[in-house]
Scaffold this active site. Structure first.
Site, PDB file in Angstrom:
ATOM      1  N   HIS A 118       0.832  -1.195   0.000  1.00 37.82           N
ATOM      2  CA  HIS A 118       0.000   0.000   0.000  1.00 37.82           C
ATOM      3  C   HIS A 118       0.876   1.258   0.000  1.00 37.82           C
ATOM      4  O   HIS A 118       2.054   1.209   0.339  1.00 37.82           O
ATOM      5  CB  HIS A 118      -0.831   0.080   1.289  1.00 37.82           C
ATOM      6  N   TYR A 147      -2.600  -1.028   8.523  1.00 40.27           N
ATOM      7  CA  TYR A 147      -1.446  -1.806   8.056  1.00 40.27           C
ATOM      8  C   TYR A 147      -0.729  -2.441   9.241  1.00 40.27           C
ATOM      9  O   TYR A 147      -0.786  -1.932  10.353  1.00 40.27           O
ATOM     10  CB  TYR A 147      -0.436  -0.913   7.313  1.00 40.27           C
ATOM     11  N   HIS A 153      -2.497  -3.090  -3.468  1.00 41.00           N
ATOM     12  CA  HIS A 153      -3.902  -2.955  -3.067  1.00 41.00           C
ATOM     13  C   HIS A 153      -4.792  -2.919  -4.307  1.00 41.00           C
ATOM     14  O   HIS A 153      -5.844  -3.552  -4.361  1.00 41.00           O
ATOM     15  CB  HIS A 153      -4.046  -1.678  -2.232  1.00 41.00           C
ATOM     16  N   LYS A 194      -8.780   2.107  -6.884  1.00 40.35           N
ATOM     17  CA  LYS A 194      -7.786   3.107  -6.494  1.00 40.35           C
ATOM     18  C   LYS A 194      -6.436   2.702  -7.050  1.00 40.35           C
ATOM     19  O   LYS A 194      -6.241   1.548  -7.418  1.00 40.35           O
ATOM     20  CB  LYS A 194      -7.731   3.307  -4.976  1.00 40.35           C
ATOM     21  N   CYS A 249      -3.560   2.719  -5.468  1.00 40.89           N
ATOM     22  CA  CYS A 249      -2.669   2.272  -4.386  1.00 40.89           C
ATOM     23  C   CYS A 249      -1.985   0.953  -4.743  1.00 40.89           C
ATOM     24  O   CYS A 249      -2.671   0.011  -5.132  1.00 40.89           O
ATOM     25  CB  CYS A 249      -3.516   2.113  -3.117  1.00 40.89           C
TER      26      CYS A 249
END
Length: 136
Positions: A10, A38, A114, A122, A124
């Site tokens: 991430h 995380y 991610h 997204k 990420c």
């Protein structure tokens, strides 16, 4: 021991100057999370902040958290909040080392970003982690 199927990479989608404390405060106060997003966050200088034991479930990837270890670097956006790989050389080195350690513990786990999980809209972690770490 949890059955780890994924090691998710991430970005925090913040400036690299963001602090771990501010990120954690956002999770608690704005998202209402009891657990961190995380297991590990890598600061711009390459230092690792270990936020949660890998035996516990973090909030990194909705629907996959029970089988995932979540690792993030601070950064991932430019000054206009657009996705950008902002990893410092120190972050790259630490991330590689940490991914190797996790892959040694969980050899069957798939390393991916991610964004590589189903139904994730997204960018990420703002780079192609699946491709970059395919040989680990």
């Amino acid at each position: 021991m949890r059955n780890i199927k994924y090691i998710a990479v991430h970005c925090t989608a913040t400036a690299q100057t963001a602090t771990v404390e501010n990120i954690q405060k956002y999770w608690r106060e704005h998202l209402g999370w009891q657990m961190p997003g995380y297991h590990f966050i890598i600061k711009a200088n390459g230092e690792i902040a270990h936020l949660l034991d890998i035996e516990k479930v973090s909030n990194g990837v909705k629907g996959f958290n029970s089988e995932t270890i979540n690792i993030s670097y601070i950064g991932g956006v430019d000054s206009k909040n657009n996705a950008k790989d902002t990893r410092t050389p120190e972050q790259k080195a630490t991330l590689l080392k940490l991914l190797r350690e996790m892959k040694n513990k969980f050899p069957k786990a798939i390393i991916q970003g991610h964004r590589d999980f189903p139904n994730v809209a997204k960018a990420c972690p703002s780079f192609d982690a699946k491709n970059e770490y395919k040989n680990l």
